[in-house]
Design a protein around this motif. Structure first.
Motif, PDB file in Angstrom:
ATOM      1  N   TRP A 124       0.918  -1.078  -0.107  1.00 33.73           N
ATOM      2  CA  TRP A 124       0.103  -0.057   0.050  1.00 33.73           C
ATOM      3  C   TRP A 124       0.948   1.252   0.142  1.00 33.73           C
ATOM      4  N   PHE A 125       0.740   1.966  -1.002  1.00 29.16           N
ATOM      5  CA  PHE A 125       1.641   3.418  -1.143  1.00 29.16           C
ATOM      6  C   PHE A 125       0.898   4.460  -0.928  1.00 29.16           C
ATOM      7  N   ARG A 126      -0.576   4.505  -1.289  1.00 27.91           N
ATOM      8  CA  ARG A 126      -1.495   5.633  -1.251  1.00 27.91           C
ATOM      9  C   ARG A 126      -2.834   5.195  -0.832  1.00 27.91           C
ATOM     10  N   ASP A 127      -3.684   6.232  -0.507  1.00 24.13           N
ATOM     11  CA  ASP A 127      -5.133   5.942  -0.006  1.00 24.13           C
ATOM     12  C   ASP A 127      -5.860   5.866  -1.261  1.00 24.13           C
ATOM     13  N   PRO A 128      -6.348   4.346  -1.398  1.00 22.84           N
ATOM     14  CA  PRO A 128      -7.156   3.857  -2.654  1.00 22.84           C
ATOM     15  C   PRO A 128      -8.424   4.480  -2.830  1.00 22.84           C
ATOM     16  N   PHE A 129      -9.141   5.053  -1.560  1.00 20.54           N
ATOM     17  CA  PHE A 129     -10.424   5.260  -1.644  1.00 20.54           C
ATOM     18  C   PHE A 129     -10.922   6.240  -2.796  1.00 20.54           C
ATOM     19  N   PRO A 130     -10.152   7.432  -2.716  1.00 22.35           N
ATOM     20  CA  PRO A 130     -10.396   8.250  -3.845  1.00 22.35           C
ATOM     21  C   PRO A 130     -10.366   7.697  -5.218  1.00 22.35           C
ATOM     22  N   LYS A 131      -9.864   6.673  -5.415  1.00 20.12           N
ATOM     23  CA  LYS A 131      -9.884   5.955  -6.770  1.00 20.12           C
ATOM     24  C   LYS A 131     -10.779   4.913  -6.915  1.00 20.12           C
ATOM     25  N   PHE A 132     -11.492   4.574  -6.074  1.00 15.39           N
ATOM     26  CA  PHE A 132     -12.747   3.753  -6.175  1.00 15.39           C
ATOM     27  C   PHE A 132     -13.880   4.324  -6.766  1.00 15.39           C
TER      28      PHE A 132
ATOM     29  N   GLY B 184      -3.199   1.439 -13.713  1.00 13.81           N
ATOM     30  CA  GLY B 184      -2.287   2.640 -13.185  1.00 13.81           C
ATOM     31  C   GLY B 184      -2.389   3.146 -11.893  1.00 13.81           C
ATOM     32  N   TYR B 185      -3.273   2.735 -11.221  1.00 13.44           N
ATOM     33  CA  TYR B 185      -3.467   3.077  -9.880  1.00 13.44           C
ATOM     34  C   TYR B 185      -3.044   1.964  -8.962  1.00 13.44           C
ATOM     35  N   PHE B 186      -3.787   0.636  -9.349  1.00 13.77           N
ATOM     36  CA  PHE B 186      -3.828  -0.580  -8.662  1.00 13.77           C
ATOM     37  C   PHE B 186      -2.987  -1.632  -9.361  1.00 13.77           C
ATOM     38  N   GLY B 187      -1.527  -1.585  -9.477  1.00 15.42           N
ATOM     39  CA  GLY B 187      -0.932  -2.259 -10.421  1.00 15.42           C
ATOM     40  C   GLY B 187      -0.353  -3.579  -9.778  1.00 15.42           C
ATOM     41  N   GLY B 188       0.577  -4.294 -10.602  1.00 16.08           N
ATOM     42  CA  GLY B 188       1.087  -5.316 -10.285  1.00 16.08           C
ATOM     43  C   GLY B 188       2.333  -5.750 -10.964  1.00 16.08           C
ATOM     44  N   PHE B 189       2.589  -6.754 -10.794  1.00 15.78           N
ATOM     45  CA  PHE B 189       3.996  -7.380 -11.716  1.00 15.78           C
ATOM     46  C   PHE B 189       3.507  -7.900 -13.152  1.00 15.78           C
ATOM     47  N   CYS B 190       2.146  -8.114 -13.161  1.00 16.61           N
ATOM     48  CA  CYS B 190       1.533  -8.481 -14.650  1.00 16.61           C
ATOM     49  C   CYS B 190       1.341  -7.324 -15.275  1.00 16.61           C
ATOM     50  N   GLN B 191       1.013  -6.252 -14.818  1.00 16.24           N
ATOM     51  CA  GLN B 191       0.975  -4.779 -15.541  1.00 16.24           C
ATOM     52  C   GLN B 191       1.037  -3.669 -14.429  1.00 16.24           C
ATOM     53  N   PRO B 192       2.253  -3.292 -14.355  1.00 16.14           N
ATOM     54  CA  PRO B 192       2.768  -2.387 -13.306  1.00 16.14           C
ATOM     55  C   PRO B 192       1.908  -1.097 -13.445  1.00 16.14           C
ATOM     56  N   SER B 193       1.963  -0.460 -12.219  1.00 10.88           N
ATOM     57  CA  SER B 193       1.537   1.120 -12.250  1.00 10.88           C
ATOM     58  C   SER B 193       2.872   1.904 -12.572  1.00 10.88           C
ATOM     59  N   LYS B 194       2.761   2.538 -13.656  1.00  6.86           N
ATOM     60  CA  LYS B 194       4.363   3.148 -14.180  1.00  6.86           C
ATOM     61  C   LYS B 194       4.449   4.387 -13.370  1.00  6.86           C
ATOM     62  N   ASP B 195       3.643   5.076 -13.044  1.00  8.75           N
ATOM     63  CA  ASP B 195       3.903   6.396 -12.417  1.00  8.75           C
ATOM     64  C   ASP B 195       3.684   6.398 -11.144  1.00  8.75           C
TER      65      ASP B 195
ATOM     66  N   ASN C 171       3.859   8.951  -8.942  1.00  3.76           N
ATOM     67  CA  ASN C 171       2.945   9.915  -8.278  1.00  3.76           C
ATOM     68  C   ASN C 171       1.524   9.466  -8.226  1.00  3.76           C
ATOM     69  N   LYS C 172       1.259   8.311  -8.723  1.00  6.16           N
ATOM     70  CA  LYS C 172      -0.036   7.928  -8.997  1.00  6.16           C
ATOM     71  C   LYS C 172      -0.572   6.664  -8.239  1.00  6.16           C
ATOM     72  N   VAL C 173       0.521   5.985  -7.986  1.00  4.65           N
ATOM     73  CA  VAL C 173       0.234   4.214  -7.644  1.00  4.65           C
ATOM     74  C   VAL C 173      -0.274   4.427  -6.206  1.00  4.65           C
ATOM     75  N   CYS C 174      -1.369   3.429  -5.987  1.00  2.18           N
ATOM     76  CA  CYS C 174      -2.034   3.191  -4.894  1.00  2.18           C
ATOM     77  C   CYS C 174      -1.636   2.086  -4.102  1.00  2.18           C
ATOM     78  N   THR C 175      -1.419   0.979  -5.158  1.00  2.00           N
ATOM     79  CA  THR C 175      -0.999  -0.323  -4.372  1.00  2.00           C
ATOM     80  C   THR C 175      -0.277  -1.023  -5.622  1.00  2.00           C
ATOM     81  N   MET C 176       0.548  -1.842  -5.551  1.00  2.63           N
ATOM     82  CA  MET C 176       1.122  -2.769  -6.094  1.00  2.63           C
ATOM     83  C   MET C 176       1.289  -4.251  -5.601  1.00  2.63           C
ATOM     84  N   HIS C 177       0.940  -5.251  -6.671  1.00  2.00           N
ATOM     85  CA  HIS C 177       0.719  -6.646  -6.141  1.00  2.00           C
ATOM     86  C   HIS C 177       1.956  -7.499  -6.779  1.00  2.00           C
ATOM     87  N   ALA C 178       2.134  -8.366  -6.089  1.00  2.00           N
ATOM     88  CA  ALA C 178       3.385  -9.196  -6.445  1.00  2.00           C
ATOM     89  C   ALA C 178       2.625 -10.395  -7.346  1.00  2.00           C
ATOM     90  N   ASN C 179       1.687 -10.150  -8.095  1.00  2.00           N
ATOM     91  CA  ASN C 179       0.872 -11.233  -8.862  1.00  2.00           C
ATOM     92  C   ASN C 179       1.823 -11.793 -10.066  1.00  2.00           C
TER      93      ASN C 179
END
Length: 423
Positions: free
Chosen positions: A231-239, A321-332, A334-342
């Motif tokens: 978890w890197f940022r508050d995800p709720f505004p992006k829901f 772009g906000y909820f990324g992972g190893f399948c399809q990373p969040s590249k920025d 400045n925007k990423v909320c979560t990153m998953h080791a999928n």
């Protein structure tokens, strides 16, 4: 109240099909649409397209109708023979019989933990752990660290409920976190690493779905997060606030409404309402139709079902772009909320790469402090590393002996998951 019965048909090598609706409340059984005679509110009927195998089965010979009637009568006899019938309740299921897992849920304890952890809108954050993932310097430590170093994410730790699947994980959780709930499952040892698509892995995934539908039934909405999601940022505004059920994506095509997106069940936000409760019952019991698939792949099968439309469930897919992972990373960054080791198998591979991911995030945060220009620095990830190609590599299965020491047992190869886009 309605239930559905699965009959295993041996003719023409057909798979098991849902073939009959049974109305318990008015003591009526019917082949076809069981809702026509009902006067009380009830879930919509299950309908299938002309090309669906269920539809084809309904066109079988009259002999099948006799079988339907016999099974329906048997169900009624079972229902009236016991005051604790598994059919009782406000749900309907595929199974003619109880669909509850062999587990012990202490509802009193669970209600207390939910009350203590909930946000003002009756929402909690939930993750699951076993002993292998809860060991020191393993996944649990990484997850907690991500909450601490993320951008305004530390506040969510007081709303995080850690559901442990064995006693060792529970003891470790109590040392580090205030909200721990031990979910025992009779006859199953979930303490060791559950290797991808093994029987223990499938049981663990379905145990999770079974537990989460209980949370919804108790009136709590939840964000479920796998422990290998940082978890890197508050995800709720992006829901999507209009959605009932929103789920992360292994591969996102740009449209949150498009059911052709490839979902990832490791991260979702689900509101508690009648629609989601019915859907989780439907999802959980669909494992009987697809016994060799895990929860995520079963969701891929049922997401197009008319049942979803009939109950009015609003599904949204989350932008990588906000909820990324190893399948399809969040590249920025400045925007990423979560990153998953999928798109990765193997606990050691995940721990190694997630540790590097947290280092990448720390470097990004330092760059913001030391920034001398107004140009926005997007940052970059240096992962995946060991996770890259992990589905192809030879694996060594390790087991613990009675003293907790790891021993090498056998070698195995992992087959490629056809639903995983890339890794």
């Amino acid at each position: 109240m309605y239930i559905y019965t699965i009959i295993h048909v041996k003719e023409q090598n057909q798979r098991p099909y849902l073939i009959m609706g049974l109305e318990i409340g008015n003591n009526k059984a019917a082949a076809g649409n069981p809702y026509e005679t009902s006067t009380s509110p009830s879930p919509p009927p299950l309908e299938f397209s002309p090309h669906h195998p269920y539809h084809q089965l309904l066109k079988q010979t009259p002999k099948m109708v006799i079988i339907f009637a016999v099974v329906a009568l048997s169900c009624l006899v079972v229902y009236h023979s016991s005051d604790t019938s598994p059919f009782s309740g406000d749900y309907y299921s595929f199974a003619a019989g109880t669909f509850l897992a062999d587990s012990d849920i202490d509802l009193d304890e669970l209600k207390i933990i939910l009350k203590n952890a909930t946000m003002s809108n009756n929402t909690v954050i939930i993750t699951t752990l076993n002993d292998a993932w809860a060991e020191p310097n393993s996944m649990f430590d990484l997850l907690l660290e991500s909450f601490r170093i993320g951008n305004q994410t530390k506040k969510f730790l007081k709303h995080l409920i850690v559901v442990t699947l064995d006693q060792k994980a529970y003891a470790r959780c109590l040392m580090l976190h205030p909200h721990c709930y031990n979910l025992s499952t009779r006859g199953t040892d979930f303490s060791e690493e559950a290797y991808y698509m093994t029987q223990d892995y499938l049981k663990m995934m379905w145990r999770r779905i079974d537990f989460l539908r209980n949370i919804l039934d108790l009136g709590y909405s939840f964000v479920f997060t796998d422990a290998d999601i940082m978890w890197f940022r508050d995800p709720f505004p992006k829901f999507h606030m209009e959605a009932d059920f929103q789920i992360a994506s292994d591969s996102f095509n740009g449209s949150p409404l498009d059911l052709k997106n490839k979902p990832n069940g490791g991260f979702n936000f689900v509101k508690s309402n009648n629609k989601t409760i019915q859907f989780y019952n439907f999802w959980y019991n669909s494992r009987l139709i697809y016994p060799r698939l895990h929860d995520q792949d079963v969701f891929n099968e049922i997401k197009f079902s008319p049942f979803i439309t009939n109950v009015g469930l609003r599904i949204r897919f989350l932008d990588t772009g906000y909820f990324g992972g190893f399948c399809q990373p969040s590249k920025d960054l400045n925007k990423v909320c979560t990153m998953h080791a999928n798109c990765c198998v193997g606990l050691e591979n995940k721990v190694h790469d997630l540790g590097i991911m947290l280092d990448d995030w720390r470097k990004y945060k330092r760059s913001l402090v030391n920034r001398t220009s107004t140009h926005e620095y997007a940052g970059s990830w240096t992962v995946p590393q060991l996770c890259r190609g992990s589905f192809h590599r030879r694996r060594v299965i390790k087991k613990k002996d009675d003293r907790g020491r790891k021993s090498w047992l056998s070698r195995t190869f992992f087959s490629i998951n056809p639903h995983t886009p890339f890794w």
